[in-house]
Motif scaffolding. Structure first.
Motif, PDB file in Angstrom:
ATOM      1  N   ARG A 287       0.819  -1.208   0.000  1.00 53.71           N
ATOM      2  CA  ARG A 287       0.000   0.000   0.000  1.00 53.71           C
ATOM      3  C   ARG A 287       0.857   1.263   0.000  1.00 53.71           C
ATOM      4  NH1 ARG A 287      -5.159   0.062   1.943  1.00 53.71           N
ATOM      5  NH2 ARG A 287      -5.004   2.283   1.467  1.00 53.71           N
ATOM      6  N   SER A 294       2.610  -2.666  -9.270  1.00 52.86           N
ATOM      7  CA  SER A 294       2.393  -2.222 -10.651  1.00 52.86           C
ATOM      8  C   SER A 294       3.551  -2.595 -11.567  1.00 52.86           C
ATOM      9  CB  SER A 294       2.169  -0.703 -10.675  1.00 52.86           C
ATOM     10  OG  SER A 294       3.299  -0.025 -10.134  1.00 52.86           O
ATOM     11  N   ASN A 329      -9.397  -1.816   1.746  1.00 54.25           N
ATOM     12  CA  ASN A 329      -8.846  -1.287   0.509  1.00 54.25           C
ATOM     13  C   ASN A 329      -9.810  -1.533  -0.646  1.00 54.25           C
ATOM     14  OD1 ASN A 329      -7.135  -0.276  -1.430  1.00 54.25           O
ATOM     15  ND2 ASN A 329      -5.928  -2.154  -1.603  1.00 54.25           N
ATOM     16  N   GLU A 330     -10.145  -0.474  -1.365  1.00 56.31           N
ATOM     17  CA  GLU A 330     -11.088  -0.587  -2.473  1.00 56.31           C
ATOM     18  C   GLU A 330     -10.407  -0.886  -3.804  1.00 56.31           C
ATOM     19  OE1 GLU A 330     -13.279   3.003  -2.504  1.00 56.31           O
ATOM     20  OE2 GLU A 330     -14.300   2.631  -0.585  1.00 56.31           O
ATOM     21  N   ASP A 331      -9.100  -0.711  -3.865  1.00 53.74           N
ATOM     22  CA  ASP A 331      -8.372  -0.939  -5.110  1.00 53.74           C
ATOM     23  C   ASP A 331      -7.909  -2.389  -5.187  1.00 53.74           C
ATOM     24  OD1 ASP A 331      -8.665   1.755  -5.688  1.00 53.74           O
ATOM     25  OD2 ASP A 331      -6.793   2.295  -4.666  1.00 53.74           O
ATOM     26  N   ASN A 332      -8.221  -3.053  -6.290  1.00 53.03           N
ATOM     27  CA  ASN A 332      -7.780  -4.431  -6.496  1.00 53.03           C
ATOM     28  C   ASN A 332      -6.326  -4.461  -6.935  1.00 53.03           C
ATOM     29  OD1 ASN A 332     -10.301  -5.544  -5.861  1.00 53.03           O
ATOM     30  ND2 ASN A 332     -11.030  -5.217  -7.953  1.00 53.03           N
ATOM     31  N   GLN A 333      -5.573  -5.385  -6.383  1.00 46.18           N
ATOM     32  CA  GLN A 333      -4.161  -5.542  -6.711  1.00 46.18           C
ATOM     33  C   GLN A 333      -3.946  -6.903  -7.347  1.00 46.18           C
ATOM     34  OE1 GLN A 333      -2.846  -4.804  -2.589  1.00 46.18           O
ATOM     35  NE2 GLN A 333      -1.744  -3.023  -3.338  1.00 46.18           N
ATOM     36  N   GLY A 361      -8.852  -6.320  -1.414  1.00 42.44           N
ATOM     37  CA  GLY A 361      -8.406  -6.114  -2.780  1.00 42.44           C
ATOM     38  C   GLY A 361      -7.391  -7.126  -3.253  1.00 42.44           C
TER      39      GLY A 361
END
Length: 811
Positions: A287, A294, A329-333, A361
């Motif tokens: 995070r 990425s 966490n709302e963002d998918n990883q 996520g």
């Protein structure tokens, strides 16, 4: 009537004593028998290795950090033998651990990039980057897949030696057999050895349903892992969020160093194996540094006995706040997480908190170690393995190696995180029913209940104060202390268990206590109540008796001694600030007394509050009103320790230049909203100062009471008038409002024990206010003399007159 009351009191006493003894006996039996007896005779074979850890340089690490990045090597592995003269005896190895008389080698140095510690071939170095042309060649440049091990709370880097042995495929004792010779030749020449990056023409055999049979059968035997390990110097990451932040920052820098030194591509990445709290370090780093995911540096994670839902034994609220944020966490990883729990045999982490929540996520799947290792050996243990054994169990780590291979090959073939989880899936089986009694015994034997006991002790103390208020003071027929105690031993655990039952019926629960059986909750609540009663009715009177001397301290000198204490206290504080300044100058670090003043002042206030609380607790006597005050003081002391413990460690960190520098680095990240000193300021205003104010109020009332009893001559008529006035004040005293507030506080906190960790810090200032109001409400309407008589009457301790000059008789 009196005979019936006595008989009823006797029956209550017998019932309370029998219940408490049964609970204590059951708990002791659980602690004694929930060990090897529950292992069902199945021994977990230990993974063998001849390990040597090589220290690696992390270029961007903080210069004052005591964290290290190490590489595991096996003494039988020919690929790393030329590194041993360079590293010397800097890190522990197999010989020094098994034979303490063996002398460690000469001091070595950290390996740098130019040493090619990742064993890349010269051709690959030249093809990738011309700046690597000066890297030294190695005798056998055959790199395996990089795996980074992250140890947990108070763990050790040397735990990586077991997964490291599975990485080299050399997991048995050293015998010059044919298989050993084949492994040696494979590592030396690179024949039949690969790092998981298979040629893409193998993709035509890929199928999520038959991946293990088709791909693993041909290539798993040649899969080699090069294992690295982080050394956090044995720090406990669950004590305060600052430790998690610093470890996560070093983890990110170590990943970058590994990616550079090993020429890591997006297809393979670096696989993480984390034990216990190490999983939170990994998740926090992902995070804080999103480029790790990425850029494909971290794509696959395996966690062993890691509490992903909540950390059961974490006390400080900052840890719970941070873990709650990570789970929302709302963002998918694109990160696949395989979570393996030790089962009921794990004495620290219960299996219910190991699954990764879907709101995090992350693509994840949770498994029981008993199912995975049992499938490998055709044996299954009902209760699993303990918290330490999970990092060295031979059968389990063999399956972990297969899971890592499947995820690495899946990443190489372009599968996303969910597809990689599908090919790893071994169709998790549910644990068979072990029976209510055995399951309860195993839960009670877990060390993760320590934080639960602390919270239940606070809740039982609040409920006990209500019982004292109602039965011991407010009722017309005041009960004895023994009667109140017996009723409490039965009623308090029952009330707490009732709240736990209501929680099961529909309240959303995110804490460890939600997974306890009602029988386990009752026994823990009984133990917490017994601990409170032991302190209140045994330790406090004994301490008061031991500290009390026949020669009373002159009341006239109380103010003088207090002033001397204050002068000495703050003189010591100034001395510490000056010593910190001198230390910083001597060490060549940039530090000033101003930087150290805030944490030092905070620590000074904490020491003052702790001294006041302990003194007030030991100074309480045996009477009923003092029992209530003593209960409040005990609950306040427990909650104060719970709130302040992590902050104290944080303040100790900020005293020194290294801690200040590290925290300045990590607090610059957007994930952390507050600065490095705001938490100490808020904690001082919200927790420490209210406690000091409440205890000082009690001290003032005690001093005024002592002064009253320094009365000369015969004043019996006046004392009778003051006694009557004090009695009238008791009858119309403002106890109702405080009683209602205490009921609300006790109900709210007991409910919070079984719901979530939000709001636990509020109890400290609220209870301080209640104590101050109770103390002031008994003295604001009377003169100084009447306050002394009031204290004497309500505590049923009129014998205090005998300690000073006689006020009621002629001498």
């Amino acid at each position: 009537m009196k005979q019936q009351v006595s008989r009823g009191t006797f029956l209550v006493f017998v019932a309370a004593t029998t219940t408490s003894l049964c609970c204590v006996a059951f708990l002791l039996f659980s602690l004694l028998s929930a060990g090897p007896g529950f292992y069902n005779g199945r021994e977990c074979r230990m993974t063998y290795s001849q390990y040597q850890f090589l220290p690696l340089n992390v270029p961007n690490a903080h210069p004052g950090s005591n964290y290290r990045l190490l590489k595991f090597t096996d003494k039988r592995d020919p690929r790393h033998q030329h590194f041993y003269p360079i590293s010397g005896g800097l890190i522990e190895n197999y010989e020094t651990q098994t034979n303490p008389n063996v002398k460690k080698g000469r001091p070595g140095r950290e390996l740098k990039f130019e040493d090619n510690w990742c064993l890349l071939s010269r051709e690959k170095l030249k093809a990738n980057n011309s700046t690597y042309e000066n890297w030294k060649g190695v005798p056998y440049p055959n790199r395996g897949h990089p795996v980074l091990y992250v140890h947990g709370h108070w763990g050790s880097f040397s735990q990586a030696r077991s997964i490291g042995a599975h990485g080299t495929r050399w997991v048995g004792p050293y015998t010059k057999s044919k298989s050993d010779a084949q492994i040696y030749d494979s590592l030396q020449t690179g024949r039949d050895m690969h790092n998981g990056l298979l040629p893409h023409e193998s993709s035509f055999v890929l199928s999520e349903d038959h991946f293990v049979e088709q791909v693993s059968k041909d290539h798993l035997a040649g899969f080699v892992m090069d294992v690295y390990s982080l050394d956090f110097n044995g720090e406990g990451a669950a004590l305060h969020h600052s430790t998690l932040l610093r470890q996560a920052d070093f983890f990110a820098k170590s990943i970058e160093a590994l990616a550079t030194g090993c020429d890591v591509s997006r297809e393979g990445g670096i696989t993480i194996v984390a034990h216990s709290i190490g999983a939170w370090v990994v998740r926090l780093a992902l995070r804080m540094h999103p480029h790790l995911e990425s850029n494909g540096l971290v794509r696959n994670v395996v966690t062993l006995a890691s509490p992903h839902l909540v950390i059961p034994y974490a006390v400080d609220s900052s840890v719970h706040e941070m873990t709650s944020r990570l789970n929302r966490n709302e963002d998918n990883q694109d990160v696949a997480v395989v979570s393996i729990s030790g089962g009921l045999r794990d004495e620290l982490i219960p299996p219910e908190v190991c699954p990764v929540p879907s709101s995090s996520g992350l693509a994840s799947k949770s498994y029981l170690a008993t199912v995975i290792s049992g499938s490998a050996s055709n044996q299954q243990s009902q209760f699993g393995m303990d918290h330490r054994a999970i990092v060295w169990c031979y059968d389990l780590l063999g399956e972990v190696r297969k899971a890592i291979f499947a995820m690495v090959v899946g990443s190489n073939l372009g599968l996303d995180s969910q597809q990689r989880m599908n090919i790893v899936d071994r169709h998790e089986e549910e644990m068979a029913s072990n029976g209510y009694v055995k399951t309860s015994m195993t839960q009670l034997a877990s060390l993760s209940n320590l934080n639960s006991l602390l919270k239940l002790s606070i809740a039982s103390g609040l409920i006990h104060s209500l019982i004292l208020e109602r039965l011991g003071i407010s009722s017309r027929h005041a009960m004895s202390t023994a009667g109140v105690t017996c009723i409490g031993l039965i009623a308090i655990p029952g009330m707490i268990t009732l709240v736990s039952t209501l929680r099961i019926l529909g309240a959303k629960c995110e804490v460890h206590e939600c997974n306890l059986l009602l029988g386990s909750v009752y026994i823990l609540a009984q133990l917490a109540t017994l601990a409170n009663y032991t302190i209140i009715y045994a330790l406090c009177p004994i301490s008061s008796w031991l500290l009390n001397t026949k020669k009373q301290f002159p009341v006239e000198q109380i103010g003088t001694v207090s002033m001397q204490f204050v002068q000495l206290y703050f003189t010591l504080l100034v001395f510490l600030c000056a010593a910190c300044q001198v230390f910083g100058a001597f060490a060549g670090k940039k530090v000033s007394a101003i930087d150290a003043a805030m944490p030092l002042c905070f620590l000074a206030l904490v020491m003052l509050a702790s001294k006041q609380l302990i003194a007030a607790l030991c100074d309480a006597m045996h009477a009923q009103l003092i029992d209530v005050n003593r209960t409040y003081i005990l609950v306040l002391l427990l909650s104060f320790v719970k709130v302040i413990f992590g902050k104290v460690l944080y303040a100790c960190l900020l005293i020194f230049p290294r801690g200040q520098g590290e925290m300045l680095e990590v607090t610059g990240n957007t994930f952390v909203a507050s600065g490095i000193y705001e938490e100490l300021v808020i904690s001082s205003l919200a927790h420490v100062i209210p406690v000091v104010a409440a205890t000082v109020t009690l001290e003032i009332l005690k001093i005024r009471t002592r002064r009253f009893f320094q009365v000369q001559g015969n004043r019996s008529d006046e004392d009778d008038m003051k006694t009557a006035a004090a009695t009238r004040l008791i009858k119309r005293g403002p106890h109702t409002a405080v009683y209602i507030v205490t009921i609300v506080l006790a109900a709210w906190y007991t409910w919070r024990v079984f719901v979530n960790h939000v709001g636990e810090d509020v109890i400290c200032p609220l209870l301080s206010c209640i104590m101050a109001v109770r103390t002031l409400s008994t003295s604001n309407s009377l003169s100084l003399e009447a306050v002394g008589v009031l204290q004497s009457i309500v505590t049923n301790d009129l014998e205090l007159h005998s300690d000073g000059p006689k006020c009621c008789k002629n001498e």
